[in-house]
Motif scaffolding. Structure first.
Motif, mmCIF file in Angstrom:
data_model
loop_
_atom_site.group_PDB
_atom_site.id
_atom_site.type_symbol
_atom_site.label_atom_id
_atom_site.label_comp_id
_atom_site.label_asym_id
_atom_site.label_seq_id
_atom_site.Cartn_x
_atom_site.Cartn_y
_atom_site.Cartn_z
ATOM 1 N N TRP A 269 2.562 -8.187 -28.999
ATOM 2 C CA TRP A 269 3.526 -9.269 -28.826
ATOM 3 C C TRP A 269 3.193 -10.391 -29.799
ATOM 4 N N ASP A 270 4.205 -11.066 -30.311
ATOM 5 C CA ASP A 270 3.987 -12.236 -31.162
ATOM 6 C C ASP A 270 3.936 -13.464 -30.249
ATOM 7 N N ILE A 271 2.776 -13.714 -29.690
ATOM 8 C CA ILE A 271 2.621 -14.779 -28.702
ATOM 9 C C ILE A 271 2.811 -16.163 -29.315
ATOM 10 N N ASP A 272 2.445 -16.314 -30.600
ATOM 11 C CA ASP A 272 2.646 -17.612 -31.261
ATOM 12 C C ASP A 272 4.131 -17.916 -31.425
ATOM 13 N N HIS A 273 4.915 -16.888 -31.637
ATOM 14 C CA HIS A 273 6.375 -17.050 -31.711
ATOM 15 C C HIS A 273 6.903 -17.598 -30.392
ATOM 16 N N LEU A 274 6.413 -17.067 -29.280
ATOM 17 C CA LEU A 274 6.869 -17.534 -27.963
ATOM 18 C C LEU A 274 6.504 -18.994 -27.742
ATOM 19 N N LEU A 275 5.289 -19.367 -28.125
ATOM 20 C CA LEU A 275 4.869 -20.761 -27.982
ATOM 21 C C LEU A 275 5.751 -21.682 -28.826
ATOM 22 N N THR A 276 6.011 -21.276 -30.054
ATOM 23 C CA THR A 276 6.851 -22.070 -30.952
ATOM 24 C C THR A 276 8.248 -22.259 -30.368
ATOM 25 N N GLU A 277 8.808 -21.197 -29.790
ATOM 26 C CA GLU A 277 10.154 -21.279 -29.241
ATOM 27 C C GLU A 277 10.203 -22.170 -28.001
ATOM 28 N N VAL B 255 -1.843 -7.334 -26.901
ATOM 29 C CA VAL B 255 -1.377 -5.949 -26.922
ATOM 30 C C VAL B 255 -0.311 -5.750 -25.844
ATOM 31 N N SER B 256 0.735 -5.002 -26.173
ATOM 32 C CA SER B 256 1.832 -4.752 -25.233
ATOM 33 C C SER B 256 1.483 -3.646 -24.245
ATOM 34 N N TYR B 257 2.002 -3.772 -23.039
ATOM 35 C CA TYR B 257 1.796 -2.743 -22.024
ATOM 36 C C TYR B 257 2.416 -1.409 -22.421
ATOM 37 N N GLY C 82 11.256 -12.768 -20.980
ATOM 38 C CA GLY C 82 11.201 -11.352 -20.670
ATOM 39 C C GLY C 82 10.765 -10.540 -21.871
ATOM 40 N N ALA C 83 10.758 -9.224 -21.685
ATOM 41 C CA ALA C 83 10.251 -8.347 -22.734
ATOM 42 C C ALA C 83 11.151 -8.302 -23.967
ATOM 43 N N SER C 84 12.435 -8.632 -23.806
ATOM 44 C CA SER C 84 13.342 -8.560 -24.950
ATOM 45 C C SER C 84 13.890 -9.913 -25.380
ATOM 46 N N SER C 85 13.798 -10.933 -24.519
ATOM 47 C CA SER C 85 14.298 -12.250 -24.889
ATOM 48 C C SER C 85 13.682 -13.313 -23.998
ATOM 49 N N PHE D 134 15.940 -17.224 -27.353
ATOM 50 C CA PHE D 134 15.248 -16.622 -28.494
ATOM 51 C C PHE D 134 14.921 -15.165 -28.198
ATOM 52 N N SER D 135 14.645 -14.435 -29.232
ATOM 53 C CA SER D 135 14.352 -13.003 -29.091
ATOM 54 C C SER D 135 12.871 -12.785 -28.809
ATOM 55 N N ASN D 136 12.576 -11.637 -28.255
ATOM 56 C CA ASN D 136 11.197 -11.220 -28.049
ATOM 57 C C ASN D 136 11.138 -9.705 -28.193
ATOM 58 N N GLY D 137 9.979 -9.199 -28.410
ATOM 59 C CA GLY D 137 9.782 -7.755 -28.556
ATOM 60 C C GLY D 137 8.420 -7.485 -29.143
ATOM 61 N N PHE D 138 7.944 -6.274 -28.939
ATOM 62 C CA PHE D 138 6.632 -5.943 -29.495
ATOM 63 C C PHE D 138 6.787 -5.360 -30.893
#
Length: 489
Positions: free
Chosen positions: A46-54, A95-97, A9-12, A33-37
């Motif tokens: 968005w840190d898309i590479d962070h999401l892939l790593t997680e 880019v974030s919405y 999701g947008a925050s985690s 894990f955390s997420n956020g723009f």
């Protein structure tokens, strides 16, 4: 077989395992894990590479659980995309919405193609951050270098398998798909200077994307994973995981956003749905999610962040209960609340401009959010019934917001409907159900929803007469009088 939902999701984000045990769906969160723009030079990314790593970090735990093989499905939010060049590499950050580049894009787009024409083609509501608006504002040089425009979950699947697709439930939110032809609308693509060839082929939920390329990640000890295209828009997965029975039920996927609607066999595209800004997003198994996109608990998250005192959500609920109800009527779907610098200041400014009592304490601010969200839900239900021509008998609230018993009861009271809350993890559960269906472990969506009912606690809220319906009428009057031209709806 072990199945894993990568639910972001947008925050985690989280990785949730699912397996059928003793006739019930047993789920377990194995990684969060955390997420956020992030603001980079005035642009929200968005840190898309962070999401892939997680995702990979979570998968690396599976072997230690005793499983060598699994399936994986990825769901995320909608509308955002990655631009991939001919060399297979991303051309820029995602880019974030919530970025402000599209603040005036709907008006710009309407000068090229009338809004009515766009809606009749797509059945999708107008939101300033829809993909069609983002691509209208995209850097022309980057677009010329783009080989593939991939929605966020499709990009993550591409990075794991090397195979690119455009999964239909997320694709429909772009406002570029012709609802009758069930493919990209060439006139709309031409209007924003994008070619159909820049999108990967369409994929239905339940189709196999391919095996995880473990050789690309030699530093990690990973299981043998088959990546499955589930309903990759998180709302689509959440509705799959909603334990609705029969026909006359509605859903509210409650989280950062509030998505309130019905699951239908055909879209509803008419003057009323256009004026009401209702959307017809594509679902699994040929269904449509006819819904209203309402600003959700993002409002409260931002209020909480801007408060001088450090209060939990639970404490804010307690404080709100001590405040006189319906002191303010606030149209939270106004664009001004999408991403203001300070949510508290924005709420107070709205109340000042509309000559209403200004909420100042934490309890007053939280109450303003809860009471107005409940009213907005009740209004949306009334509109749904009128447009669909059916009486809604029950409302299923799923997602993180379903834990808020105070808001659940308010919603039941103001709507006059029986409310069922849960499961909280409906999105991950819907993700897992598609994997189970694809793997032939359950034979239908109906069987999957019955499995959800048998596996998770569902709470019931009966409507009471403790709140006057006049509050809804007062809300409508104030909104009608003060509705901003920049409204999301």
């Amino acid at each position: 077989m072990l199945h894993i939902a990568a639910d972001i999701g947008a925050s985690s984000g989280r990785l949730v395992t699912g397996i059928i045990k003793d006739g019930k769906l047993d789920i377990q969160e194995i990684h969060r894990f955390s997420n956020g723009f992030t603001d980079k030079n005035g642009i929200y990314f968005w840190d898309i590479d962070h999401l892939l790593t997680e995702i990979l970090q979570g998968l690396s735990r599976v072997l230690s659980m005793g499983y060598e093989d699994c399936t994986v499905g990825i769901d995320t939010w909608a509308v955002d995309y990655a631009l991939v060049g001919k060399d297979g590499k991303r051309l820029q950050e995602v880019v974030s919405y919530r970025d402000h580049r599209t603040d005036n894009s709907i008006e710009k787009l309407a000068k090229i193609i009338p809004k009515e024409t766009i809606y009749n083609k797509t059945g999708i509501q107008f939101l300033p951050f829809n993909t069609i608006c983002q691509l209208l504002e995209e850097n022309e040089n980057l677009l010329n270098k783009t080989d593939n425009i991939l929605m966020v979950p499709d990009y993550l699947g591409y990075r794991l398998t090397g195979k690119a697709v455009t999964e239909i439930t997320n694709a429909s939110t772009m406002q570029l798909m012709n609802v009758k032809a069930k493919t990209f609308d060439l006139e709309l693509l031409e209007a924003i200077s994008v070619k159909k060839e820049q999108f990967a082929s369409l994929a239905e939920p339940g189709t196999i994307l391919g095996p995880l390329r473990k050789d690309w990640f030699p530093e990690l000890n990973l299981p043998n994973c088959t990546i499955i295209n589930i309903a990759s828009h998180d709302t689509a997965s959440a509705i799959i995981g909603t334990p609705g029975k029969g026909e006359n039920w509605a859903y509210l996927s409650s989280g950062t956003w509030s998505l309130l609607g019905m699951e239908l066999d055909s879209p509803v595209i008419n003057e009323e749905s256009y004026k009401g800004n209702y959307t017809n997003e594509w679902g699994a198994f040929g269904t449509y999610r006819f819904l209203k996109n309402i600003m959700g608990l993002w409002i409260l998250q931002e209020v909480q962040r801007n408060l001088p005192e450090n209060l939990s959500f639970e404490q804010l609920v307690v404080e709100a209960k001590h405040v006189q109800p319906f002191m303010q009527f606030i149209h939270f779907d106004d664009q001004r609340f999408l991403n203001p610098e300070n949510m508290i200041a924005e709420i107070q400014a709205y109340c000042r401009e509309t000559n209403q009592a200004i909420p100042k304490t934490a309890g007053e601010l939280a109450a303003a959010v809860f009471y107005n969200l409940a009213i907005m839900y009740a209004v949306a239900i009334e509109e749904l019934e009128a447009m669909v021509g059916e009486k809604i008998e029950q409302l299923h609230i799923v997602g993180g917001g379903s834990q808020n018993e105070f808001l659940n009861q308010l919603t039941a009271d103001l709507s006059g409907k029986i409310v069922y809350s849960g499961p909280v993890e409906a999105t991950a559960i819907g993700n897992l159900l598609m994997q189970l269906i694809s793997s032939n472990e359950i034979d239908s969506l109906e069987a999957g929803r019955l499995l959800v009912s048998d596996s998770f606690e569902i709470k019931e809220y009966q409507p009471s007469a403790s709140y006057e319906r006049e509050a809804i009428q007062r809300f409508k009057e104030i909104v009608s009088k003060n509705k901003s031209n920049a409204s999301l709806t």
